[in-house]
Design a protein around this motif. Structure first.
Motif, PDB file in Angstrom:
ATOM      1  N   SER A 552       0.835  -1.209   0.000  1.00  0.00           N
ATOM      2  CA  SER A 552       0.000   0.000   0.000  1.00  0.00           C
ATOM      3  C   SER A 552       0.865   1.253   0.000  1.00  0.00           C
ATOM      4  CB  SER A 552      -0.942  -0.003   1.204  1.00  0.00           C
ATOM      5  OG  SER A 552      -0.219  -0.031   2.422  1.00  0.00           O
ATOM      6  N   GLY A 553       2.003   1.207   0.701  1.00  0.00           N
ATOM      7  CA  GLY A 553       2.894   2.356   0.681  1.00  0.00           C
ATOM      8  C   GLY A 553       3.449   2.634  -0.706  1.00  0.00           C
ATOM      9  N   SER A 554       3.778   1.569  -1.438  1.00  0.00           N
ATOM     10  CA  SER A 554       4.312   1.751  -2.793  1.00  0.00           C
ATOM     11  C   SER A 554       3.252   2.317  -3.729  1.00  0.00           C
ATOM     12  CB  SER A 554       4.826   0.409  -3.322  1.00  0.00           C
ATOM     13  OG  SER A 554       5.907  -0.043  -2.539  1.00  0.00           O
ATOM     14  N   LEU A 555       2.014   1.824  -3.606  1.00  0.00           N
ATOM     15  CA  LEU A 555       0.937   2.364  -4.450  1.00  0.00           C
ATOM     16  C   LEU A 555       0.668   3.825  -4.121  1.00  0.00           C
ATOM     17  CD1 LEU A 555      -1.637  -0.572  -4.600  1.00  0.00           C
ATOM     18  CD2 LEU A 555      -0.226   0.297  -6.467  1.00  0.00           C
ATOM     19  N   ALA A 556       0.685   4.171  -2.825  1.00  0.00           N
ATOM     20  CA  ALA A 556       0.460   5.570  -2.442  1.00  0.00           C
ATOM     21  C   ALA A 556       1.564   6.461  -3.012  1.00  0.00           C
ATOM     22  CB  ALA A 556       0.406   5.689  -0.918  1.00  0.00           C
ATOM     23  N   ALA A 557       2.811   5.988  -2.975  1.00  0.00           N
ATOM     24  CA  ALA A 557       3.913   6.764  -3.552  1.00  0.00           C
ATOM     25  C   ALA A 557       3.719   6.938  -5.053  1.00  0.00           C
ATOM     26  CB  ALA A 557       5.243   6.070  -3.256  1.00  0.00           C
ATOM     27  N   TYR A 558       3.220   5.907  -5.722  1.00  0.00           N
ATOM     28  CA  TYR A 558       2.973   5.989  -7.164  1.00  0.00           C
ATOM     29  C   TYR A 558       1.924   7.050  -7.469  1.00  0.00           C
ATOM     30  CZ  TYR A 558       1.607   4.473 -11.876  1.00  0.00           C
ATOM     31  OH  TYR A 558       1.302   4.427 -13.217  1.00  0.00           O
ATOM     32  N   VAL A 559       0.895   7.139  -6.632  1.00  0.00           N
ATOM     33  CA  VAL A 559      -0.137   8.175  -6.828  1.00  0.00           C
ATOM     34  C   VAL A 559       0.473   9.561  -6.653  1.00  0.00           C
ATOM     35  CG1 VAL A 559      -2.256   9.136  -5.865  1.00  0.00           C
ATOM     36  CG2 VAL A 559      -2.061   6.670  -6.211  1.00  0.00           C
ATOM     37  N   LEU A 560       1.323   9.721  -5.646  1.00  0.00           N
ATOM     38  CA  LEU A 560       1.982  11.016  -5.453  1.00  0.00           C
ATOM     39  C   LEU A 560       2.822  11.389  -6.672  1.00  0.00           C
ATOM     40  CD1 LEU A 560       3.155  10.774  -1.726  1.00  0.00           C
ATOM     41  CD2 LEU A 560       1.270  12.146  -2.646  1.00  0.00           C
ATOM     42  N   TYR A 561       3.495  10.420  -7.254  1.00  0.00           N
ATOM     43  CA  TYR A 561       4.280  10.687  -8.467  1.00  0.00           C
ATOM     44  C   TYR A 561       3.386  11.171  -9.597  1.00  0.00           C
ATOM     45  CZ  TYR A 561       6.001   9.436 -13.061  1.00  0.00           C
ATOM     46  OH  TYR A 561       6.287   9.460 -14.397  1.00  0.00           O
ATOM     47  N   LEU A 562       2.251  10.511  -9.825  1.00  0.00           N
ATOM     48  CA  LEU A 562       1.350  10.925 -10.902  1.00  0.00           C
ATOM     49  C   LEU A 562       0.706  12.274 -10.621  1.00  0.00           C
ATOM     50  CD1 LEU A 562      -0.381   7.537 -11.826  1.00  0.00           C
ATOM     51  CD2 LEU A 562       1.372   8.755 -13.101  1.00  0.00           C
ATOM     52  N   ALA A 563       0.756  12.687  -9.349  1.00  0.00           N
ATOM     53  CA  ALA A 563       0.249  14.014  -8.992  1.00  0.00           C
ATOM     54  C   ALA A 563       1.366  15.060  -9.016  1.00  0.00           C
ATOM     55  CB  ALA A 563      -0.408  13.975  -7.618  1.00  0.00           C
ATOM     56  N   ASP A 564       2.524  14.710  -9.593  1.00  0.00           N
ATOM     57  CA  ASP A 564       3.684  15.600  -9.710  1.00  0.00           C
ATOM     58  C   ASP A 564       4.372  15.885  -8.381  1.00  0.00           C
ATOM     59  OD1 ASP A 564       3.528  15.700 -12.406  1.00  0.00           O
ATOM     60  OD2 ASP A 564       3.153  17.851 -12.576  1.00  0.00           O
ATOM     61  N   GLU A 565       4.091  15.087  -7.349  1.00  0.00           N
ATOM     62  CA  GLU A 565       4.800  15.227  -6.077  1.00  0.00           C
ATOM     63  C   GLU A 565       5.955  14.229  -6.078  1.00  0.00           C
ATOM     64  OE1 GLU A 565       4.070  17.561  -4.119  1.00  0.00           O
ATOM     65  OE2 GLU A 565       2.083  18.163  -4.819  1.00  0.00           O
ATOM     66  N   VAL A 566       6.883  14.399  -7.022  1.00  0.00           N
ATOM     67  CA  VAL A 566       7.877  13.364  -7.275  1.00  0.00           C
ATOM     68  C   VAL A 566       8.889  13.234  -6.144  1.00  0.00           C
ATOM     69  CG1 VAL A 566       9.388  14.907  -8.601  1.00  0.00           C
ATOM     70  CG2 VAL A 566       9.471  12.436  -8.989  1.00  0.00           C
ATOM     71  N   ASP A 567       9.338  14.342  -5.556  1.00  0.00           N
ATOM     72  CA  ASP A 567      10.297  14.250  -4.451  1.00  0.00           C
ATOM     73  C   ASP A 567       9.671  13.552  -3.259  1.00  0.00           C
ATOM     74  OD1 ASP A 567      12.235  15.532  -5.934  1.00  0.00           O
ATOM     75  OD2 ASP A 567      11.756  17.521  -5.143  1.00  0.00           O
ATOM     76  N   GLU A 568       8.427  13.894  -2.972  1.00  0.00           N
ATOM     77  CA  GLU A 568       7.722  13.243  -1.870  1.00  0.00           C
ATOM     78  C   GLU A 568       7.524  11.757  -2.161  1.00  0.00           C
ATOM     79  OE1 GLU A 568       3.614  13.936   0.729  1.00  0.00           O
ATOM     80  OE2 GLU A 568       4.132  15.280  -0.931  1.00  0.00           O
ATOM     81  N   ALA A 569       7.255  11.441  -3.415  1.00  0.00           N
ATOM     82  CA  ALA A 569       7.022  10.041  -3.792  1.00  0.00           C
ATOM     83  C   ALA A 569       8.282   9.202  -3.626  1.00  0.00           C
ATOM     84  CB  ALA A 569       6.518   9.963  -5.230  1.00  0.00           C
ATOM     85  N   THR A 570       9.409   9.704  -4.149  1.00  0.00           N
ATOM     86  CA  THR A 570      10.645   8.928  -4.042  1.00  0.00           C
ATOM     87  C   THR A 570      11.123   8.850  -2.595  1.00  0.00           C
ATOM     88  OG1 THR A 570      11.888  10.940  -4.600  1.00  0.00           O
ATOM     89  CG2 THR A 570      11.390   9.414  -6.389  1.00  0.00           C
ATOM     90  N   GLY A 571      10.909   9.917  -1.824  1.00  0.00           N
ATOM     91  CA  GLY A 571      11.252   9.858  -0.404  1.00  0.00           C
ATOM     92  C   GLY A 571      10.410   8.844   0.338  1.00  0.00           C
ATOM     93  N   ALA A 572       9.131   8.764  -0.034  1.00  0.00           N
ATOM     94  CA  ALA A 572       8.243   7.791   0.608  1.00  0.00           C
ATOM     95  C   ALA A 572       8.689   6.370   0.307  1.00  0.00           C
ATOM     96  CB  ALA A 572       6.807   7.999   0.131  1.00  0.00           C
ATOM     97  N   LEU A 573       9.166   6.120  -0.911  1.00  0.00           N
ATOM     98  CA  LEU A 573       9.653   4.777  -1.243  1.00  0.00           C
ATOM     99  C   LEU A 573      10.821   4.393  -0.356  1.00  0.00           C
ATOM    100  CD1 LEU A 573       9.666   4.360  -5.119  1.00  0.00           C
ATOM    101  CD2 LEU A 573       8.103   3.385  -3.453  1.00  0.00           C
TER     102      LEU A 573
END
Length: 921
Positions: A552-573
């Protein structure tokens, strides 16, 4: 095939050389003693036989074997060395000693005498005194006495007057892998497969007797030294160990056998526990452990068995009834002493009945501990005993099905099928439905899972509020599973309409709520109309004090990436899975790795993306679930296409399609996009368009309106322009622009502008493509930014603006090399050349984008040098160093010196592996 002599000397040449040296010492007129010591099966007798053959033409050789006292044929060992053997008439010891002395004197007058005495650990006391006396008298005669014995039984020799140089000890160890391979080579006329000798060494511990038994049986059964032979050897090894253990224990005091059995049952050598289980006093337990360690049944100092096969060999000597009783006693002992539940529960496995409550309590706790540690198979074994004891216990059956379903959904389904009639309340039925639905989903029966979940939720919804304290938690688990089903089963996303708002309001305080929030964020992302809610759900799914749930954490990070929150997404991973879940198994780990590969591919980190996708494929294969490999295989194909590896991508897609039809809304669109890209690269634009239009129909049917999740409309517009159908392309771009407006991210706007640019011509195309490149420069959509730069360069080149074209072609080259888009790098480099520019060499290293000067300055900065130190070392002005570093940061996509040092800790000049495709099987 080797001769008998050669076969006997295999692996023992060093030992025979020592014996030869001792023989030379004796031949020179100095009586010599050699002790050959080794555990049972190490080949003591074989060494004596081989040595006797070597010296029989140069010496008088006499052989004897000691017999353990009490045997019917037991005699004084020394009499066996006399010509004619033992008389059996009770000859006085003194007379035997004089006869031996006279014989030695007569024989050594003409040639050396070699006395070989086997099984010396069984030697009688009278023979010990005679041999000691005669060896002392023959100190200056050419006499060699060689005795072979087990290391745990050392007869106490009377004092000897032999000098230290005339006494030697040879300790026989097991064969190493090289010696085992030599034995195998002599037994089979073909070269063994790599790893065969290593397998035999591990299975037998290098024990020559065990090795010989296993190899002879393999040859007799027609097996070759290959993987099939190794598999058969694994089945033969326990029986061979059992026979060896029987030899070791033969003639030993009975307490040694009881200690070995107790240690094997307990799988430990704790003296107190072994004493209690075996009924042997602790001092004797210590003695027995030393004997078993010397025989290599137990490890050094008696710490555990030398191998699982050695332990199995001891257990093989126990009847089933005796073993069952011993295991029950062991469980009681361990439980009374407060040992961990898993240790106690292991001894209760296989029982049909559990007559005492403590047994059930221990097994339940053992299952909980094993599951928390991720050992689902062990947890299922513990729970399985509970289910067998009380089949009517519905909660336990539900727990068993939940745990076993991680690896075997069909077994879980079979466990719960028909159980609903035993449940007396709504919540029990709902729990059964939940596990049945999970099993059905894993077994690719999403329709059945949908029916079970919707029925259970409807029954819970019909209950009065506050009926049970745990109602919300159970409902949350049902909703999380329904969300998964909705993404798997075409046409079921509509089931979420009435529940999605409630799901989106959860706080993420439990793993179930975290899963719901992550899946709800995916649902909002697919809808493409409420970016803020999608991001909010994703952040709450990740905002937990402990690490987020893996998938679920990986899917949530993927959603953040598609929302252009890329730094937050990669940090979450990095927070969710800092070391990547490559050692875990099951759907969760595979889903997590696949989501990570999607994210990193989109963000332009193809090396990490390919690593994650490949790890997911291997997990699916290793877990015996090849059908789960489809999604990561498609991700592999997309990555390889971006790297320009068309053959590898075709291979990955072909295997993904072989695993069966996949209609899931999260996966099928990506497969269609990859298949379309392959066709487009193969100059089959019509087929490519067909795949893209099918992708669009699927997404419309599921009401998926996100423009960046699967931008089929943009790819289809490009293909339509290529086919000369510009009007149709413009219609698709109009649709994409509407979708981009609803989603509202810069990436979405950039894709819409790119679509406008590729459907326009002349100056209009230049303006729109320039706007697209500018907007996409601030987004994670590096693949489409590269396309915009190439198209803009081509438009400027067509307009005669060669300097402008070169600028954008060079930008495309830099972007492509940095991300690993090698096919696009070649296309952009061709544009640089066409517009009158010069290209740098592309070697497959991201630092290709740098000039020689930039690379030298950047290398020193990456390894910790300051600007002043760089300037002094390279004889440059400080300002020149600053300019070079600014260019390095821009071209490599790093945001400063610290980021440069982190990304290139070995420096820019250190060799870096080129990006490579995975092994596709």
């Amino acid at each position: 095939m080797a001769s008998g002599t050669t076969a006997r000397t295999t692996g023992r040449r060093r030992e025979l050389e020592i014996l030869s040296s001792a023989f030379a010492n004796a031949r020179a007129g100095a009586a010599t003693l050699v002790r050959v010591r080794g555990a049972a099966g190490t080949g003591k007798t074989t060494v004596l036989d081989a040595f006797a053959e070597q010296v029989e033409d140069r010496a008088t050789v006499l052989r004897g074997t000691c017999r353990r006292p009490g045997r019917a044929n037991a005699e004084r060992a020394v009499e066996e060395l006399l010509p004619g053997g033992a008389s059996g008439d009770g000859t006085p010891v003194a007379l035997v000693s004089r006869r031996l002395g006279r014989w030695l004197a007569e024989v050594t007058a003409t040639r050396p005498a070699v006395l070989l005495l086997d099984d010396f650990h069984c030697c009688d006391e009278a023979s010990l005194r005679v041999l000691a006396h005669q060896l002392h008298r023959a100190a200056e005669l050419p006499v060699l006495l060689v005795v072979a014995q087990r290391p745990a039984d050392l007869p106490v020799w009377p004092p000897l007057a032999l000098p230290p140089g005339d006494v030697a000890t040879i300790d026989l160890a097991g064969f190493g892998e090289a010696a085992v391979e030599e034995v195998v080579t002599e037994l089979w006329p073909i070269r063994p497969e790599p790893g065969f000798a290593a397998d035999l060494t591990e299975l037998t511990g290098g024990n020559p007797s065990l090795l010989g038994q296993v190899c002879r049986t393999l040859r007799a059964e027609g097996f070759e030294p290959d993987h099939r032979g190794a598999a058969r050897a694994r089945l033969l090894a326990p029986g061979a160990h059992a026979r060896l253990v029987e030899r070791i224990l033969a003639g030993r005091p009975a307490y040694v056998g009881r200690v070995a059995e107790a240690a094997a049952v307990l799988d430990r050598t704790d003296v107190e526990l072994v004493a209690l289980l075996s009924g042997v006093p602790e001092p004797l337990v210590g003695d027995a452990v030393r004997v078993l360690a010397a025989e290599h049944v137990l490890g050094p100092a008696g710490h555990g068995f030398t191998s699982a096969e050695a332990r199995a060999g001891v257990l093989a000597g126990l009847s089933e009834r005796r073993l069952t009783a011993s295991r029950l006693t062991a469980a009681r002992l361990l439980n009374d002493r407060g040992r961990p539940a898993e240790d106690v529960g292991t001894h209760l496995l296989g029982r049909r009945r559990l007559p005492e409550q403590w047994m059930r309590d221990v097994l339940a706790e053992a299952a909980r501990v094993a599951e928390r540690a991720g050992r689902h198979t062990d947890a299922a074994r513990f729970l399985g005993v509970l289910v067998a004891d009380r089949p009517e216990d519905v909660p336990t059956r539900i727990e068993f099905a939940r745990v076993v379903g991680v690896r075997d959904p069909l077994a879980a389904y079979a466990t719960l099928a028909g159980t609903s009639v035993l449940a007396g309340d709504t919540r029990s039925r709902a729990r059964i439905s939940l596990q049945l639905a999970k099993a059905a989903l894993t077994a690719r029966e999403p329709g059945e899972a949908t029916r079970l979940l919707t029925t259970a939720l409807a029954e819970l919804d019909a209950e009065p509020p506050g009926t049970a304290d745990d109602g919300r938690g159970l409902r949350t688990e049902l909703e999380a599973t329904l969300l998964v089903v909705a993404f798997e089963q075409p046409g079921t996303l509509g089931l979420l309409d009435g529940r999605l708002a409630g799901m989106s309001g959860l706080g993420g305080q439990t793993p179930a709520e975290t899963s719901v929030l992550a899946l709800a964020s995916v649902a909002h992302m697919l809808a493409g109309t409420d970016r803020e809610t999608a991001v909010s759900c994703a952040r709450r799914a990740l905002d937990r004090p402990e690490p987020a749930v893996l998938w679920s954490g990986s899917l949530a990070a993927y959603v953040l990436y598609l929302a252009d929150e890329v730094d937050e997404a990669t940090g979450a991973l990095d927070d969710v899975v800092p070391d990547a879940p490559r050692d875990e198994a099951g759907w969760a780990a595979i889903t997590a790795l696949t989501a990570q590969s999607w994210l990193m591919c989109g963000a332009g980190d193809l090396a990490r993306a390919l690593s994650d996708a490949t790890a997911a494929v291997r997990l699916a294969d290793g877990d015996g679930r090849p059908e789960l490999a489809g999604a990561p295989l498609v991700s592999q194909a997309q990555i390889l296409l971006r790297q320009g590896d068309v053959g590898g991508a075709e291979h990955a897609l072909a295997r993904a399609e072989r695993e069966g039809p996949d209609t899931a809304v999260l996966r099928l669109p990506h497969l269609l996009l990859a298949r379309a890209r392959l066709c487009e690269l193969g100059d089959d634009a019509e087929t490519a368009l067909g795949h893209l239009l099918r992708c669009g129909r699927l997404l419309r049917e599921e009401d998926v309106r996100n423009p960046v999740f699967a931008p089929w409309w943009l790819d289809a517009a490009r293909v339509l322009v290529r086919l000369g159908r510009r009007a149709e392309a413009i219609e698709l771009v109009d649709q994409g622009e509407d979708l981009a407006r609803s989603w509202g991210t810069a990436s979405a706007r950039g894709l819409a502008l790119l679509g406008r640019g590729l459907t326009a011509d002349g100056g209009t195309a230049v303006d729109r493509l320039a706007a697209a490149a500018e907007v996409l420069a601030g987004t994670p959509a590096s693949w489409y930014r590269t396309e915009a730069e190439i198209l803009l360069g081509q438009a400027l080149l067509d307009a005669g603006d060669h300097p402008g074209a070169r600028k954008h072609f060079r930008a495309a080259v830099d972007l492509s090399v940095r991300a690993g888009f090698w096919g696009r790098a070649d296309r952009a480099r061709a544009g640089v050349t066409a517009s009158g520019g010069r290209n740098y060499a592309v070697t497959g290293n991201v630092t290709d984008v740098l000039t020689v000067g930039e690379r030298r300055v950047g290398d020193l900065a990456a390894t910790g040098a300051t600007n002043r130190e760089i300037a002094d070392r390279l004889l440059l002005a400080l300002r020149t160093v600053e300019i070079h570093l600014t260019s390095v940061y821009r071209k490599l996509g790093v945001n400063g010196r610290a980021h440069l040092q982190e990304s290139f800790s070995r420096g820019l000049l250190a060799p870096e592996p080129a990006l490579a495709g995975p092994e596709l099987s």
